[in-house]
Write a protein that holds these residues in place. Structure first.
Motif, mmCIF file in Angstrom:
data_model
loop_
_atom_site.group_PDB
_atom_site.id
_atom_site.type_symbol
_atom_site.label_atom_id
_atom_site.label_comp_id
_atom_site.label_asym_id
_atom_site.label_seq_id
_atom_site.Cartn_x
_atom_site.Cartn_y
_atom_site.Cartn_z
ATOM 1 N N PHE A 81 0.830 -1.202 0.000
ATOM 2 C CA PHE A 81 0.000 0.000 0.000
ATOM 3 C C PHE A 81 0.866 1.253 0.000
ATOM 4 N N PHE A 82 1.865 1.311 0.883
ATOM 5 C CA PHE A 82 2.685 2.510 0.977
ATOM 6 C C PHE A 82 3.570 2.707 -0.247
ATOM 7 N N ILE A 83 4.048 1.637 -0.829
ATOM 8 C CA ILE A 83 4.850 1.751 -2.059
ATOM 9 C C ILE A 83 3.972 2.262 -3.208
ATOM 10 N N ALA A 84 2.761 1.707 -3.337
ATOM 11 C CA ALA A 84 1.853 2.145 -4.404
ATOM 12 C C ALA A 84 1.447 3.608 -4.199
ATOM 13 N N ARG A 85 1.215 4.002 -2.955
ATOM 14 C CA ARG A 85 0.823 5.387 -2.660
ATOM 15 C C ARG A 85 1.942 6.350 -3.050
ATOM 16 N N LYS A 86 3.174 6.014 -2.675
ATOM 17 C CA LYS A 86 4.314 6.875 -2.995
ATOM 18 C C LYS A 86 4.512 6.970 -4.507
ATOM 19 N N TYR A 87 4.355 5.858 -5.216
ATOM 20 C CA TYR A 87 4.497 5.844 -6.668
ATOM 21 C C TYR A 87 3.438 6.736 -7.327
ATOM 22 N N MET A 88 2.197 6.626 -6.898
ATOM 23 C CA MET A 88 1.126 7.425 -7.489
ATOM 24 C C MET A 88 1.303 8.909 -7.198
ATOM 25 N N MET A 89 1.748 9.261 -5.997
ATOM 26 C CA MET A 89 1.979 10.660 -5.666
ATOM 27 C C MET A 89 3.058 11.249 -6.573
ATOM 28 N N SER A 90 4.154 10.515 -6.767
ATOM 29 C CA SER A 90 5.218 11.035 -7.630
ATOM 30 C C SER A 90 4.765 11.078 -9.087
ATOM 31 N N TYR A 91 3.973 10.106 -9.520
ATOM 32 C CA TYR A 91 3.471 10.093 -10.897
ATOM 33 C C TYR A 91 2.564 11.297 -11.151
ATOM 34 N N LEU A 92 1.660 11.577 -10.213
ATOM 35 C CA LEU A 92 0.751 12.712 -10.392
ATOM 36 C C LEU A 92 1.481 14.045 -10.316
ATOM 37 N N LYS A 93 2.568 14.091 -9.557
ATOM 38 C CA LYS A 93 3.345 15.327 -9.485
ATOM 39 C C LYS A 93 4.058 15.585 -10.822
ATOM 40 N N LYS A 94 4.569 14.514 -11.448
ATOM 41 C CA LYS A 94 5.268 14.656 -12.728
ATOM 42 C C LYS A 94 4.292 14.849 -13.887
ATOM 43 N N ASN A 95 3.121 14.228 -13.813
ATOM 44 C CA ASN A 95 2.129 14.278 -14.888
ATOM 45 C C ASN A 95 0.791 14.742 -14.318
ATOM 46 N N PRO A 96 0.635 16.032 -14.123
ATOM 47 C CA PRO A 96 -0.628 16.497 -13.552
ATOM 48 C C PRO A 96 -1.809 16.137 -14.456
ATOM 49 N N PRO A 97 -2.940 15.804 -13.853
ATOM 50 C CA PRO A 97 -4.070 15.352 -14.659
ATOM 51 C C PRO A 97 -4.677 16.443 -15.543
ATOM 52 N N ILE A 98 -4.561 17.704 -15.157
ATOM 53 C CA ILE A 98 -5.130 18.792 -15.954
ATOM 54 C C ILE A 98 -4.060 19.858 -16.177
ATOM 55 N N ASN A 99 -3.876 20.258 -17.427
ATOM 56 C CA ASN A 99 -2.936 21.335 -17.712
ATOM 57 C C ASN A 99 -3.708 22.568 -18.174
ATOM 58 N N GLU A 100 -2.993 23.632 -18.462
ATOM 59 C CA GLU A 100 -3.640 24.903 -18.820
ATOM 60 C C GLU A 100 -4.496 24.792 -20.076
ATOM 61 N N GLN A 101 -4.022 24.058 -21.065
ATOM 62 C CA GLN A 101 -4.777 23.925 -22.316
ATOM 63 C C GLN A 101 -6.095 23.192 -22.081
ATOM 64 N N MET A 102 -6.055 22.138 -21.267
ATOM 65 C CA MET A 102 -7.278 21.391 -20.974
ATOM 66 C C MET A 102 -8.260 22.268 -20.198
ATOM 67 N N LEU A 103 -7.744 23.059 -19.272
ATOM 68 C CA LEU A 103 -8.582 23.947 -18.482
ATOM 69 C C LEU A 103 -9.247 25.005 -19.366
ATOM 70 N N LYS A 104 -8.465 25.541 -20.293
ATOM 71 C CA LYS A 104 -8.989 26.556 -21.222
ATOM 72 C C LYS A 104 -10.097 25.957 -22.090
ATOM 73 N N THR A 105 -9.897 24.751 -22.567
ATOM 74 C CA THR A 105 -10.897 24.076 -23.390
ATOM 75 C C THR A 105 -12.174 23.815 -22.594
ATOM 76 N N MET A 106 -12.008 23.367 -21.346
ATOM 77 C CA MET A 106 -13.184 23.123 -20.506
ATOM 78 C C MET A 106 -13.984 24.396 -20.282
ATOM 79 N N MET A 107 -13.296 25.496 -20.015
ATOM 80 C CA MET A 107 -13.984 26.760 -19.771
ATOM 81 C C MET A 107 -14.726 27.220 -21.022
#
Length: 70
Positions: free
Chosen positions: A20-46
């Motif tokens: 559990f702790f290894i998977a949690r640490k991996y996902m946190m670092s993955y989301l930090k490197k690859n954020p789920p939403i970037n500026e272009q996606m936000l602009k398109t949504m708006m």
């Protein structure tokens, strides 16, 4: 005989906790490197919601999301 069962159960619990702790640490670092939403996606949504996105508004929303992730 009971000793082997106890060791097996302890090993299983330790493995689940460690996994559990290894998977949690991996996902946190993955989301930090690859954020789920970037500026272009936000602009398109708006724009799809009928809003005219200004750069200031986009920056505010990105800061809010980055703050929430930390």
């Amino acid at each position: 005989m009971g000793y082997y069962i106890l060791v097996g159960i302890l090993a299983l619990v330790a493995g689940v906790a460690l996994g559990f702790f290894i998977a949690r640490k991996y996902m946190m670092s993955y989301l930090k490197k690859n954020p789920p939403i970037n500026e272009q996606m936000l602009k398109t949504m708006m724009m799809q919601m009928g809003m005219k996105p200004s750069q200031k508004k986009i920056n505010q929303m990105m800061q809010a999301m980055n703050k929430q992730m930390k």
